[in-house]
Design an enzyme around this catalytic site. Structure first.
Site, PDB file in Angstrom:
ATOM      1  N   TYR A  57       0.798  -1.062  -0.089  1.00  0.00           N
ATOM      2  CA  TYR A  57       0.312   0.354  -0.173  1.00  0.00           C
ATOM      3  C   TYR A  57       0.813   1.082  -0.260  1.00  0.00           C
ATOM      4  O   TYR A  57       0.524   2.546   0.701  1.00  0.00           O
ATOM      5  CB  TYR A  57      -1.159   0.471   1.274  1.00  0.00           C
ATOM      6  N   ASN A 110      -4.243  -3.944  -7.093  1.00  0.00           N
ATOM      7  CA  ASN A 110      -5.049  -1.788  -7.884  1.00  0.00           C
ATOM      8  C   ASN A 110      -3.980  -1.240  -7.187  1.00  0.00           C
ATOM      9  O   ASN A 110      -3.248  -0.323  -7.154  1.00  0.00           O
ATOM     10  CB  ASN A 110      -6.423  -1.674  -7.450  1.00  0.00           C
ATOM     11  N   HIS A 192      -6.229 -11.047  -8.912  1.00  0.00           N
ATOM     12  CA  HIS A 192      -6.786  -9.699  -7.713  1.00  0.00           C
ATOM     13  C   HIS A 192      -7.735  -9.456  -7.291  1.00  0.00           C
ATOM     14  O   HIS A 192      -8.823  -9.793  -6.280  1.00  0.00           O
ATOM     15  CB  HIS A 192      -6.100  -8.564  -7.669  1.00  0.00           C
ATOM     16  N   HIS A 202     -16.655  -3.987  -4.071  1.00  0.00           N
ATOM     17  CA  HIS A 202     -16.310  -4.253  -5.513  1.00  0.00           C
ATOM     18  C   HIS A 202     -16.892  -5.023  -5.778  1.00  0.00           C
ATOM     19  O   HIS A 202     -16.805  -5.836  -6.964  1.00  0.00           O
ATOM     20  CB  HIS A 202     -15.205  -5.020  -5.312  1.00  0.00           C
ATOM     21  N   HIS A 229      -8.207  -7.762  -3.172  1.00  0.00           N
ATOM     22  CA  HIS A 229      -9.101  -7.473  -3.178  1.00  0.00           C
ATOM     23  C   HIS A 229     -10.174  -6.914  -2.257  1.00  0.00           C
ATOM     24  O   HIS A 229      -9.926  -5.358  -1.533  1.00  0.00           O
ATOM     25  CB  HIS A 229     -10.065  -6.916  -4.631  1.00  0.00           C
ATOM     26  N   VAL A 230     -10.994  -7.551  -1.910  1.00  0.00           N
ATOM     27  CA  VAL A 230     -12.445  -7.243  -0.886  1.00  0.00           C
ATOM     28  C   VAL A 230     -11.707  -7.975   0.260  1.00  0.00           C
ATOM     29  O   VAL A 230     -11.748  -9.160   0.155  1.00  0.00           O
ATOM     30  CB  VAL A 230     -13.117  -8.448  -0.699  1.00  0.00           C
ATOM     31  N   HIS A 231     -11.933  -7.180   1.098  1.00  0.00           N
ATOM     32  CA  HIS A 231     -11.057  -6.651   2.471  1.00  0.00           C
ATOM     33  C   HIS A 231     -11.293  -7.586   3.587  1.00  0.00           C
ATOM     34  O   HIS A 231     -12.188  -7.807   4.406  1.00  0.00           O
ATOM     35  CB  HIS A 231     -10.620  -5.613   3.223  1.00  0.00           C
TER      36      HIS A 231
END
Length: 366
Positions: A57, A110, A192, A202, A229-231
Site C-alpha cells: 500500500y 490495484n 486480484h 467492489h 481485493h475484497v477485505h
C-alpha cells in the site's frame, strides 16, 4: 555481507508430487493485523506463499511518509505524483524472515498501479519481485504461470487488457493448451479482483474480466480460483456463469491479510446495500458489463435478495489460507482466522476433482 539464506525448491512436476502446504494470502499491507497474519502463516510452515495482490500500500503514503487515501487529491497541482517507496523497503525488511526461506509468488493488485513520474505504473511491483514470465512464454510481469509439483498455477492480471484480442488472453489460450493434466492434474488460477463476491465493496467490479475469460477457464477445467481485493473471506460452491455447476471452479476470496483500509462487512444482498450499477466498474480498467441477472432467483435484479446459492461461507475476519494437495483428486483447504489458535480453523473443506465427470471441454496436451 548478509547471513547465508537458503530455501527449499518446489518438487518436480508429477501427479504424485506436491508441496506439503501452500499459503494463500491477499491484501497484506504492513499493519498490526499483518503481523498477526504473518505469525499465523509462519506457524503453519508453508513451502510456498502466493500473495494475490496489494502488497504494501505504498501508493497511500505521501513522499514524506504520512498516510493519504488519495495523493493526487492532496497535491492536485503538482506534476509528479510519486508514491512513498520506503514503504516497500519497510515491507521487505519485515517480510525477510519469510521471503528469505520460502518461495513467494506475487500477482499485482490495484495498489501496485502506483502512477509515478512520466505516468509510469507498476514500476515497484515489476522491479522488486522475480517472475517466470519468459519461462512461461509471457511478455509481461502482469501474467505468467508455473508448476509446483502436480499443480499448474496461472497468475492473471486484472489491471491489464484481458479481452479476447489482448495479448494476455492469447497467452492464456496458449498456456492452457500446453497443460498436461497427467503431469499436473491440478489447475489453479489467481488474480486480484474476484468475479464471485457477495460483499458490497467492489461488487461485480471485475465483471468485464469474467465475461471475457470465464468461458476459457471453464473449458479447460480450472479447479480453484484465488482472489483478494475484497477485505474479507468468502468461499463459493463450484460455479459457472452464476449457476451451480459441478464442473466449475471453486472461487475463494482471501483479501483479509491485513491491509491499511477498513474490513469489508456489508453484503450486497442485504436490504439497502445493493450498489448503483453505475458505481461498479473498475476505476482503472473501466467498462460496464454488470447488467441485471437474466435468469435464476435474481432474474431482473442487479443483486440477489439473499445470500446467493454459489456463496457457501463468508466472514469479515483477518486471516490466511493453507492449500494442501493430497493426491490427484483431493486437496484440503483451510482458512485460519487471526483471532483463533493456530490449530483451530475458521473454515475447512476437502476440494475434490472428478476428472471422469468433468473432462475439459477442449483437447489438451497428452
Amino acid at each position: 555481507m548478509s547471513s547465508t539464506y537458503y530455501f527449499k525448491t518446489m518438487p518436480a512436476s508429477g501427479p504424485k508430487s506436491y508441496p506439503s502446504r501452500i499459503a494463500i494470502v491477499g491484501d497484506l499491507g504492513l499493519t498490526y493485523n499483518t503481523t498477526s497474519t504473518v505469525d499465523h502463516m509462519i506457524a503453519n510452515s508453508p513451502d510456498l506463499v502466493l500473495l494475490v495482490g496489494d502488497v504494501c500500500y505504498a501508493n497511500l503514503y505521501l513522499t514524506n511518509g504520512t498516510g493519504a487515501d488519495c495523493y493526487s487529491c492532496s497535491f492536485s497541482q503538482t506534476p509528479i505524483h510519486e508514491t512513498y517507496q520506503p514503504r516497500w523497503d519497510y515491507w521487505g525488511r519485515y517480510m525477510q524472515p519469510v521471503t528469505s526461506k520460502i518461495p513467494i509468488m506475487v500477482v499485482e493488485g490495484n495498489h501496485e498501479i502506483e502512477r509515478q513520474v512520466e505516468n509510469q505504473t507498476f514500476v515497484a511491483y515489476s522491479s522488486r519481485f522475480a517472475f517466470p514470465s519468459r519461462e512461461s512464454g509471457s511478455p509481461s510481469t502482469f501474467y505468467y504461470s508455473f508448476n509446483a509439483g502436480g499443480i499448474h498455477f496461472i497468475m492473471l492480471g486484472g489491471y491489464t487488457a484481458y479481452n479476447k484480442s489482448a495479448r494476455q488472453y492469447k497467452w492464456l489460450e496458449k498456456d492452457l493448451a500446453k497443460v498436461d493434466r497427467e503431469v499436473t492434474p491440478w489447475l489453479v488460477a489467481t488474480w486480484h479482483p474476484p468475479w464471485y463476491s457477495t460483499y458490497k465493496a467492489h461488487y461485480r467490479e471485475a465483471e468485464c474480466m469474467r465475461v471475457a475469460m470465464e468461458d476459457l477457464l471453464y473449458q479447460y477445467g480450472v479447479d480453484i480460483i484465488f482472489n483478494g481485493h475484497v477485505h474479507a473471506y468468502e468461499r463459493s460452491n463450484r460455479v459457472y456463469n452464476y449457476k451451480l455447476d459441478p464442473c466449475g471452479p471453486v472461487h475463494i476470496t482471501v483479501g483479509d491479510g491485513g491491509n491499511r483500509e477498513k474490513m469489508a462487512i456489508a453484503h450486497a444482498d442485504e436490504p439497502g446495500n445493493c450498489p448503483d450499477p453505475s458505481t461498479t466498474p473498475d476505476e482503472y480498467m473501466g467498462g460496464f458489463c454488470a447488467f441485471n441477472f437474466t435468469s435464476g432467483p435474481a432474474a431482473g435484479k442487479f443483486c440477489w435478495d439473499r445470500q446467493p446459492d454459489y456463496s457457501v461461507y463468508r466472514e469479515s475476519s483477518f486471516g490466511h489460507g493453507i492449500f494442501e494437495v493430497k493426491n490427484e483428486t483431493h486437496a484440503l483447504w483451510t482458512w485460519h482466522r487471526n483471532q483463533d489458535m493456530y490449530n483451530s480453523p475458521g473454515d475447512q473443506i476437502y476440494i475434490v476433482r472428478q476428472p471422469e465427470m468433468c473432462e475439459p471441454k477442449v483437447s489438451q496436451k497428452r
